[in-house]
Design an enzyme around this catalytic site. Structure first.
Site, PDB file in Angstrom:
ATOM      1  N   GLY A 231      87.670  46.422  44.654  1.00  0.00           N
ATOM      2  CA  GLY A 231      88.922  46.880  44.065  1.00  0.00           C
ATOM      3  C   GLY A 231      89.282  48.250  44.610  1.00  0.00           C
ATOM      4  O   GLY A 231      88.813  48.663  45.663  1.00  0.00           O
ATOM      5  N   CYS A 232      90.100  48.963  43.884  1.00  0.00           N
ATOM      6  CA  CYS A 232      90.562  50.286  44.300  1.00  0.00           C
ATOM      7  C   CYS A 232      89.386  51.169  44.692  1.00  0.00           C
ATOM      8  O   CYS A 232      88.445  51.339  43.928  1.00  0.00           O
ATOM      9  CB  CYS A 232      91.355  50.926  43.157  1.00  0.00           C
ATOM     10  SG  CYS A 232      91.896  52.605  43.522  1.00  0.00           S
ATOM     11  N   PHE A 233      89.454  51.741  45.872  1.00  0.00           N
ATOM     12  CA  PHE A 233      88.314  52.507  46.354  1.00  0.00           C
ATOM     13  C   PHE A 233      88.084  53.813  45.619  1.00  0.00           C
ATOM     14  O   PHE A 233      86.986  54.354  45.630  1.00  0.00           O
ATOM     15  CB  PHE A 233      88.345  52.715  47.861  1.00  0.00           C
ATOM     16  CG  PHE A 233      89.623  53.159  48.515  1.00  0.00           C
ATOM     17  CD1 PHE A 233      90.563  53.950  47.886  1.00  0.00           C
ATOM     18  CD2 PHE A 233      89.886  52.769  49.816  1.00  0.00           C
ATOM     19  CE1 PHE A 233      91.718  54.374  48.521  1.00  0.00           C
ATOM     20  CE2 PHE A 233      91.035  53.178  50.487  1.00  0.00           C
ATOM     21  CZ  PHE A 233      91.955  53.975  49.830  1.00  0.00           C
ATOM     22  N   TRP A 234      89.086  54.346  44.927  1.00  0.00           N
ATOM     23  CA  TRP A 234      88.905  55.607  44.195  1.00  0.00           C
ATOM     24  C   TRP A 234      87.833  55.481  43.120  1.00  0.00           C
ATOM     25  O   TRP A 234      86.949  56.314  43.013  1.00  0.00           O
ATOM     26  CB  TRP A 234      90.190  56.051  43.517  1.00  0.00           C
ATOM     27  CG  TRP A 234      91.337  56.355  44.409  1.00  0.00           C
ATOM     28  CD1 TRP A 234      91.292  56.688  45.739  1.00  0.00           C
ATOM     29  CD2 TRP A 234      92.716  56.352  44.039  1.00  0.00           C
ATOM     30  NE1 TRP A 234      92.565  56.889  46.205  1.00  0.00           N
ATOM     31  CE2 TRP A 234      93.462  56.693  45.187  1.00  0.00           C
ATOM     32  CE3 TRP A 234      93.391  56.102  42.858  1.00  0.00           C
ATOM     33  CZ2 TRP A 234      94.840  56.798  45.179  1.00  0.00           C
ATOM     34  CZ3 TRP A 234      94.767  56.203  42.849  1.00  0.00           C
ATOM     35  CH2 TRP A 234      95.487  56.548  43.995  1.00  0.00           C
TER      36      TRP A 234
ATOM     37  N   HIS B  27      87.491  50.912  37.157  1.00  0.00           N
ATOM     38  CA  HIS B  27      86.041  50.760  37.228  1.00  0.00           C
ATOM     39  C   HIS B  27      85.373  51.582  36.139  1.00  0.00           C
ATOM     40  O   HIS B  27      85.819  52.694  35.855  1.00  0.00           O
ATOM     41  CB  HIS B  27      85.536  51.227  38.590  1.00  0.00           C
ATOM     42  CG  HIS B  27      86.089  50.413  39.714  1.00  0.00           C
ATOM     43  ND1 HIS B  27      87.255  50.741  40.354  1.00  0.00           N
ATOM     44  CD2 HIS B  27      85.648  49.282  40.288  1.00  0.00           C
ATOM     45  CE1 HIS B  27      87.502  49.843  41.283  1.00  0.00           C
ATOM     46  NE2 HIS B  27      86.548  48.944  41.259  1.00  0.00           N
TER      47      HIS B  27
END
Length: 173
Positions: free
Chosen positions: A13-16, A156
């Site tokens: 998912g979103c890498f942040w 996350h």
């Protein structure tokens, strides 16, 4: 990288959010976010084609095993939603393990079998397991994003009671 350090490349998912949680693990030496597993050379945030948002992790295997890293990866994202994490939808947000060698591939496949057998998630794992290819580092504004913007978006989180059991101690590691 040192002689004993290893590299892992994961997409969840979103890498942040992935970077924010993984970089805090003991044994993680460095992280950077970027794009991999797709078709566009020199990928950017605005033009990354079929690449996944991913995190490259340099870690000390004497302090953090690849298996333990993957267990944490499965703890902080939902590997049963195809091309989706939370509100983020599309192939950029797929669950994927990009292995750097055959041993990592074997550990990834074994870990996925354990996740499937555990019943910890409501469905079967859809994580892609593919050889690592080019990794295009994301722009500076995407690196360490949640350190600079602690209230920024993430889907996350650590599930505190989540512990992955092994199918059998007889399975080779």
């Amino acid at each position: 990288m040192t002689d004993t350090a290893e590299k892992a490349i994961l997409a969840g998912g979103c890498f942040w959010g992935m970077q924010d949680l993984i970089r805090k693990r003991e044994g993680v030496l460095a992280t950077r976010v970027g794009y991999t597993g797709g078709d566009v050379p020199n990928a950017t945030y605005e033009n990354h084609g079929s690449h996944a948002e991913a995190i490259e992790i340099v870690f000390d295997p004497q302090k953090l095993s690849y298996r333990d890293l993957l267990e944490f990866f499965y703890q902080v994202h939902d590997p049963t939603t195809k091309n989706r994490q939370g509100n983020d939808v599309g192939t950029s947000y797929r669950s994927a393990i990009f292995y750097c060698n055959d041993q990592q591939r074997q550990v990834a496949e074994d870990t996925i079998a354990d996740v499937d057998a555990s019943g910890l998630w409501p469905g079967k794992v859809v994580t892609e397991v593919s050889p690592a290819g080019p990794f295009w580092e994301a722009e500076p504004e995407h690196q360490d994003y949640l350190e600079r913007y602690p209230a920024g978006y993430t889907c996350h989180y650590v599930r505190p009671d989540w512990k992955l059991p092994r199918r059998s101690e007889n399975v080779s590691r």
